[in-house]
Design a protein around this motif. Structure first.
Motif, mmCIF file in Angstrom:
data_model
loop_
_atom_site.group_PDB
_atom_site.id
_atom_site.type_symbol
_atom_site.label_atom_id
_atom_site.label_comp_id
_atom_site.label_asym_id
_atom_site.label_seq_id
_atom_site.Cartn_x
_atom_site.Cartn_y
_atom_site.Cartn_z
ATOM 1 N N LEU A 1 -4.209 -43.068 -2.856
ATOM 2 C CA LEU A 1 -3.116 -43.792 -2.225
ATOM 3 C C LEU A 1 -3.574 -45.179 -1.788
ATOM 4 O O LEU A 1 -4.714 -45.348 -1.361
ATOM 5 N N PRO A 2 -2.680 -46.168 -1.847
ATOM 6 C CA PRO A 2 -2.989 -47.440 -1.179
ATOM 7 C C PRO A 2 -2.797 -47.273 0.327
ATOM 8 O O PRO A 2 -1.914 -46.536 0.777
ATOM 9 N N TYR A 3 -3.621 -47.927 1.098
ATOM 10 C CA TYR A 3 -3.558 -47.808 2.548
ATOM 11 C C TYR A 3 -2.743 -48.959 3.115
ATOM 12 O O TYR A 3 -3.265 -50.030 3.451
ATOM 13 N N THR A 4 -1.429 -48.714 3.188
ATOM 14 C CA THR A 4 -0.468 -49.701 3.650
ATOM 15 C C THR A 4 0.378 -49.106 4.768
ATOM 16 O O THR A 4 0.333 -47.898 5.022
ATOM 17 N N ASP A 5 1.184 -49.940 5.415
ATOM 18 C CA ASP A 5 2.077 -49.441 6.458
ATOM 19 C C ASP A 5 3.068 -48.426 5.907
ATOM 20 O O ASP A 5 3.381 -47.422 6.567
ATOM 21 N N ALA A 6 3.567 -48.667 4.694
ATOM 22 C CA ALA A 6 4.526 -47.732 4.100
ATOM 23 C C ALA A 6 3.878 -46.370 3.850
ATOM 24 O O ALA A 6 4.484 -45.323 4.135
#
Length: 279
Positions: free
Chosen positions: A112-117
């Motif tokens: 997973l990308p580690y973003t706010d979403a």
């Protein structure tokens, strides 16, 4: 059976080792994979009932797709709840990953990308799991083979924020830390120094394979099919010196050896845990 995991070594339960559990040695608890025990009856479930009477159990899920964009599978979650009610486990854990898309199960734990979403989605799913099961979930750090350019959080900061938002605990897989650090060419000790160790409820130790990528560069594969490597033992000892004793699982899921081999790995973990007690 006591529903608290002891601060001692455990192993993943394999049916071929059932008779060996009459002499478990340093093995104090067992882990099962949830998806292997989602039926309502039969010999496998009778065997599970037997070991649940004798050992504290940790249930480790691989199919919830905590990081997936789709809502959690309610049927899967209901089956998981029935399993939890049946064996009253001391611990339940899942992975920081996704494994479903458009209703299809992909048989892998994808990054997973580690973003706010992503943070909002993972936290929402963990809240749903904890409410459905009525227990605190542990979230396992992944083994990584690439990094997302869009990530805005370091993995350790992302995990710490998930724990803060949801109250979940962490399952610290130290082999995954070593594999990821080698593949991404970062420091494993720096990662562990930044990790939310105060949230750790369980540690995993396992083996990995060595390969090469398309450019010929070294690539480590988290395959759970070999003894724990010496550098991973060193990271484990360093971590336990900071945290004190914690429940520690020897993971070995492929090319599973005789139980005596697992018992020896558990004894090595137990020796490190004992040193931490003495200190």
């Amino acid at each position: 059976m006591n529903t608290t995991l002891p601060d001692a070594p455990g192993v993943g339960f394999k049916t071929q080792h059932r008779a060996d559990l009459d002499d478990p040695g340093p093995v104090s608890w067992l882990e099962i994979h949830a998806e292997n025990y989602m039926s309502d009856g039969g010999p496998r479930m009778a065997m599970l009932d037997e070991i649940a009477r004798r050992f504290p159990l940790s249930i480790h899920g691989v199919g919830l797709s905590i990081g997936g964009e789709a809502p959690l599978d309610r049927d899967h979650l209901a089956r998981l709840r029935r399993l939890v009610e049946r064996v009253n486990p001391a611990s339940f854990s899942e992975h920081l990953a996704w494994s479903t898309h458009d209703g299809a199960y992909l048989s892998d734990l994808l990054p997973l990308p580690y973003t706010d979403a992503t943070l909002d989605r993972v936290a929402r799913h963990i809240d749903e799991v904890q409410q459905a099961l009525g227990l605190r979930m542990l979230l396992e750090n992944p083994s990584s083979y690439l990094a997302f350019a869009e990530s805005t959080y370091a993995e350790t900061d992302f995990l710490a924020e998930i724990a803060r938002r949801t109250g979940c605990g962490m399952l610290l897989d130290i082999n995954n830390v070593f594999v990821s650090a080698a593949n991404l060419q970062v420091s494993a000790t720096d990662y562990l120094d930044a990790y939310p160790l105060d949230a750790v409820g369980e540690i995993h130790l396992g083996g990995h394979a060595e390969d090469r990528d398309a450019t010929g560069a070294p690539l480590l594969i988290d395959d759970h099919g070999a003894p724990v490597a010496d550098p991973v033992w060193a990271l484990y000892a360093r971590t336990i010196a900071r945290t004190g004793p914690l429940p520690t699982l020897i993971e070995w899921d492929n090319d599973v050896p005789p139980f005596a081999t697992l018992r020896a790995e558990a004894a090595r973990a137990g020796a490190i845990l004992s040193t931490a007690v003495a200190a």
